[in-house]
Motif scaffolding. Structure first.
Motif, PDB file in Angstrom:
ATOM      1  N   TYR A  60      -3.650  -3.879  -7.760  1.00 27.04           N
ATOM      2  CA  TYR A  60      -4.835  -3.464  -7.006  1.00 27.04           C
ATOM      3  C   TYR A  60      -5.290  -2.178  -7.672  1.00 27.04           C
ATOM      4  O   TYR A  60      -4.500  -1.233  -7.826  1.00 27.04           O
ATOM      5  N   GLU A  85      -5.201   7.018   6.051  1.00 24.95           N
ATOM      6  CA  GLU A  85      -5.516   5.690   5.523  1.00 24.95           C
ATOM      7  C   GLU A  85      -6.385   5.795   4.267  1.00 24.95           C
ATOM      8  O   GLU A  85      -6.291   4.967   3.374  1.00 24.95           O
ATOM      9  N   HIS A 110       0.858  -1.192   0.000  1.00 24.20           N
ATOM     10  CA  HIS A 110       0.000   0.000   0.000  1.00 24.20           C
ATOM     11  C   HIS A 110       0.889   1.235   0.000  1.00 24.20           C
ATOM     12  O   HIS A 110       1.642   1.477   0.949  1.00 24.20           O
ATOM     13  N   ASP A 124     -11.103  -4.146  -4.737  1.00 28.12           N
ATOM     14  CA  ASP A 124     -11.552  -3.848  -3.377  1.00 28.12           C
ATOM     15  C   ASP A 124     -13.035  -3.477  -3.398  1.00 28.12           C
ATOM     16  O   ASP A 124     -13.480  -2.710  -4.257  1.00 28.12           O
ATOM     17  N   ASN A 156      -6.114 -11.669   4.048  1.00 27.38           N
ATOM     18  CA  ASN A 156      -5.296 -10.460   3.879  1.00 27.38           C
ATOM     19  C   ASN A 156      -5.273  -9.642   5.169  1.00 27.38           C
ATOM     20  O   ASN A 156      -6.302  -9.406   5.788  1.00 27.38           O
ATOM     21  N   HIS A 166      -5.320   3.727  -5.249  1.00 28.50           N
ATOM     22  CA  HIS A 166      -6.171   3.515  -4.066  1.00 28.50           C
ATOM     23  C   HIS A 166      -7.391   4.427  -4.206  1.00 28.50           C
ATOM     24  O   HIS A 166      -7.596   5.065  -5.242  1.00 28.50           O
TER      25      HIS A 166
HETATM   26  C1  FUL Z   1      -9.983  -1.948   2.344  1.00 31.11           C
HETATM   27  C2  FUL Z   1      -9.537  -0.520   2.002  1.00 31.11           C
HETATM   28  O1  FUL Z   1     -10.477   0.446   2.356  1.00 31.11           O
HETATM   29  C3  FUL Z   1      -8.246  -0.342   2.757  1.00 31.11           C
HETATM   30  O2  FUL Z   1      -7.745   0.951   2.652  1.00 31.11           O
HETATM   31  C4  FUL Z   1      -7.245  -1.360   2.216  1.00 31.11           C
HETATM   32  O3  FUL Z   1      -6.918  -1.058   0.885  1.00 31.11           O
HETATM   33  C5  FUL Z   1      -7.802  -2.778   2.331  1.00 31.11           C
HETATM   34  C6  FUL Z   1      -6.953  -3.824   1.716  1.00 31.11           C
HETATM   35  O4  FUL Z   1      -9.075  -2.849   1.763  1.00 31.11           O
HETATM   36  O5  FUL Z   1     -11.227  -2.290   2.006  1.00 31.11           O
END
Ligand code: FUL
Length: 470
Positions: A120, A38, A28, A161, A271, A77
């Motif tokens: 990702y 975050e 990340h 995600d 994870n 992200h």
């Molecule tokens: C979550 C994300 O909101 C977090 O920031 C992170 O990337 C994680 C792996 O998945 O849902």
């Protein structure tokens, strides 16, 4: 559904290859690394992205030292900042002081070191003005995916995600998942699509919790991307990263499958992060998971019929912090040491229910071309060493090309003239690792007590005890 039908459900070639990676890294890295957050909100200026010492080789060597075989990078992200030279937006590394294609450098370093590379790409994008505008955003997302899937070599994982923090009054984007999947299949047919995708199932928490019985044969409903998104993170809070939902403990027992419309092979991925956060924070430099904790998760995940995706967040200077580098190396050393001395090749093997006379030898081969087939649904497998040994772990693997069959098993050790049970287990699947915690014996018995048809095992390994950190 009868046992025969159940055992017809097997991995696709891409899932089978993926499962054998076992342990791989999540990285990340984005503007959050520089803002100490975050979740970014998409308004961050690319000017802040300045990892002056960035060195992809340092990342890959840290990953390798832990025994990991792949790396999945947050190419974008939720903040929408692109770590590659994306031609569809200016919100990228190319418009930052860094000014280089970071995805390219990482993918090259992985390739050079034989590490699989994965991407990702967050569907939720807080920077793009197109987000929430239906097909317009889908076209943009498809464009981003196409760039990532064509310019960076072979991709092993596309990680979607489910997180979205828009809330009930925020923008609503209906993702055209089927369109994304079709593109991935066309451009990277060997890649597995994880989480909001058909190939690899999110284990359902970010805390490193694992199920007691992890089945790869599960109802098709577990694959519904919209339902997965509902369970994913909806708010930027620390609590979510520790939450465990026990309602989903059983996805694959006969009871759980009884009313399913259709069953699929959909193996789990665990994870979690090496630190409390997914991104690097100075304040967390001394809050790393201990070696013992990491070993424990590794044993429960890889040794619990799942794959293990461990996150390591690089620091603001672009390097993985020394503390993380050190922890990864310790972990890799321990795993290597713990599984270095397999005692089974020297042991005498016997089974009360076998099909052929000589195929027990296949149990040391760890090969899918030659496995050991038990002739009924139950079996006692006896392993006798030339002398008493102090034992660390036992590994048992099923030949998953024949599906996942074992439902219950037990382990006995011989002491004081008789066998006594020291462990009761449920599923085996791709791999089950049972800690034996230094027990001493010259005979061990694996008792398979329930199975869907007859079990087909591909490997048994029994290892000498090694102390963690010793
Ligand atoms: C979550 C994300 O909101 C977090 O920031 C992170 O990337 C994680 C792996 O998945 O849902």
């Amino acid at each position: 559904m009868d046992d025969k039908k159940l055992t017809e459900i097997v991995p696709t070639p891409r899932q089978f290859r993926f499962q054998q990676l076992e342990f791989y890294a999540f990285i990340h890295f984005t503007v959050n690394t520089f803002t100490d957050k975050e979740w970014g909100d998409g308004t961050e200026s690319p000017d802040i992205f300045d990892p002056v010492m960035f060195d992809a080789k340092q990342w890959v060597s840290a990953v390798k030292s832990a025994g990991m075989r792949g790396l999945i990078l947050t190419c974008k992200h939720h903040d929408g900042f692109c770590l590659w030279d994306c031609k569809l937006t200016d919100h990228t590394v190319m418009h930052s002081p860094f000014g280089r294609d970071l995805v390219l450098e990482v993918s090259k370093a992985c390739k050079e070191e034989g590490i699989a590379f994965g991407v990702y790409l967050s569907p939720w994008d807080r920077n793009s003005s197109l987000y929430g505008r239906g097909k317009e955003y889908d076209d943009f997302f498809i464009g981003q995916l196409s760039e990532l899937l064509t310019a960076y070599g072979e991709i092993f994982s596309v990680w979607f995600d489910g997180a979205c923090g828009e809330g009930p009054n925020g923008k609503k984007q209906y993702y055209d998942w089927e369109r994304y999947y079709a593109l991935i299949r066309r451009l990277q047919p060997n890649a597995c699509i994880s989480v909001c995708g058909p190939d690899i199932r999110w284990c359902g928490n970010e805390a490193g919790h694992t199920r007691k019985a992890e089945w790869s044969v599960v109802p098709i409903s577990t694959r519904d991307s919209e339902k997965i998104a509902e369970k994913s993170q909806q708010e930027d809070n620390t609590e979510f990263r520790r939450r465990i939902d026990v309602r989903d403990e059983d996805l694959g027992s006969r009871t759980a499958l009884a009313n399913a419309d259709e069953l699929i092979w959909y193996p789990a991925e665990v994870n979690t992060s090496i630190r409390p956060g997914w991104f690097w924070h100075e304040s967390e430099n001394d809050k790393l998971r201990t070696l013992k904790e990491l070993v424990d998760i590794y044993i429960r995940a890889v040794g619990g019929n799942a794959t293990f995706l461990l996150n390591i967040p690089p620091a603001r200077n672009g390097l993985i912090h020394d503390n993380d580098v050190h922890r990864l190396a310790e972990l890799g050393e321990y795993i290597k040491k713990a599984f270095s001395e397999n005692l089974v090749p020297q042991a005498k093997l016997a089974c009360n229910s076998k099909t052929k006379d000589d195929d027990m030898e296949n149990l040391v081969k760890d090969s899918y071309d030659s496995s050991f087939e038990v002739s009924s649904g139950k079996a006692d497998i006896l392993i006798e060493f030339p002398k008493e040994e102090k034992l660390g772990y036992i590994i048992i693997k099923e030949n998953i090309l024949k599906s996942q069959r074992v439902e219950n098993f037990a382990i006995d050790i011989f002491e004081n003239g008789e066998f006594s049970e020291i462990y009761r287990g449920t599923t085996i699947g791709y791999k089950r690792i049972v800690p034996l915690n230094g027990v001493e014996t010259d005979r061990i018995q694996i008792r398979i007590t329930d199975s869907r048809l007859n079990p087909v095992l591909s490997f048994i390994g029994i290892y000498r005890y090694k102390q963690i950190g010793g």
